[in-house]
Design a protein around this motif. Sequence first.
Motif, short mmCIF file in Angstrom:
data_model
loop_
_atom_site.label_atom_id
_atom_site.label_comp_id
_atom_site.label_asym_id
_atom_site.label_seq_id
_atom_site.Cartn_x
_atom_site.Cartn_y
_atom_site.Cartn_z
N PRO A 86 0.83 -1.20 0.00
CA PRO A 86 0.00 0.00 0.00
C PRO A 86 0.86 1.25 0.00
O PRO A 86 1.96 1.27 0.55
N MET A 87 0.37 2.31 -0.64
CA MET A 87 1.13 3.56 -0.78
C MET A 87 0.16 4.72 -0.61
O MET A 87 -0.84 4.81 -1.33
N ARG A 88 0.43 5.58 0.32
CA ARG A 88 -0.44 6.72 0.61
C ARG A 88 0.04 7.97 -0.11
O ARG A 88 1.21 8.35 0.00
N ASN A 89 -0.85 8.59 -0.88
CA ASN A 89 -0.55 9.87 -1.51
C ASN A 89 -1.23 10.97 -0.71
O ASN A 89 -2.46 11.04 -0.67
N GLU A 90 -0.45 11.78 -0.06
CA GLU A 90 -0.97 12.83 0.82
C GLU A 90 -0.18 14.12 0.56
O GLU A 90 1.02 14.17 0.79
N PRO A 91 -0.82 15.15 0.05
CA PRO A 91 -0.09 16.39 -0.26
C PRO A 91 0.57 17.00 0.98
O PRO A 91 -0.02 17.02 2.07
N GLU A 92 1.80 17.47 0.79
CA GLU A 92 2.54 18.14 1.85
C GLU A 92 3.11 19.45 1.29
O GLU A 92 3.20 19.64 0.09
#
Length: 288
Positions: free
Chosen positions: A131-137
């Motif tokens: 699993p890979m989380r894409n979360e803007p930073e």
Amino acid sequence: MITEEVARLTGREVVEARRLSGGDTAAAFAARLDDGTEVFAKSAPPSMPGATAAEAASLRWLAEPGAVPVPEVLGASEDVLVTEHVAAASPTARAAEELGRGLARLHDAGAPAHGSAPPGGPADAWIGLAPMRNEPEQDWPAFFARHRVQPYVRRAVDSGAIGTESARVLDRVCERLPELAGPAEPPSRLHGDLWSGNVHWGREAAWLIDPAAHGGHRETDLAMLHLFGCPQLDRVVATYQEVRPLSDGWRERIALHQLFPLLVHAVLFGGGYGAQAARAAERALRSH
């Protein structure tokens, strides 16, 4: 059956289908439709919810005019993806040079933020079986530490693939990322899983397949090509530099950007990947 889903998604009858070898995340097939069109189809396992939607969104986002060709998405359902079929061929110098130029143009197309998912793509995506989380930073060091290094260090420690001392080295990298990352750059449009197996050499060009696309640092894609090798990589890098020169010191930062794929492999396969990730972390710390 997958042939029935291919027929539904394309609106054409499947007259022939054959199972393809390779791949670690899905069953893959080549199929011929009743109008003679050759298509590629893959089915995602139930253990990977959202994988098809993530890959379809990634392919559509990477299909930037003038960049690197990607297979056209012909249809996607909850667990089946259908794309155009690209016949394989041997790598050529010309294709490698065009790959470098096209990759630079793709990266230059940009992304809304470091960590942004492709338009229409889920935040919870996949890289291989992980699993890979894409979360803007707000910046790349924050994104890379929070969503690409630290979650996989925790999983690798829990599975025994990484010991506590190696975990401390990786934690030090995260603490020093703002100074290790080099000059700040705007977010690039990344393939995200650019190992050599995801560069598909066609008759006239190299194509990008099986992406885990997101907004990030362009050196990450290039570091992955260096980690697992790529035919005629020197040509790829040279022509990339013609279009969009890399920042000074990029070679010294290769080990830093390789931490993510190495940690993913440590989580999935164990073995020596945990130790390799720790050594890469030590090189990254020594490089600055």
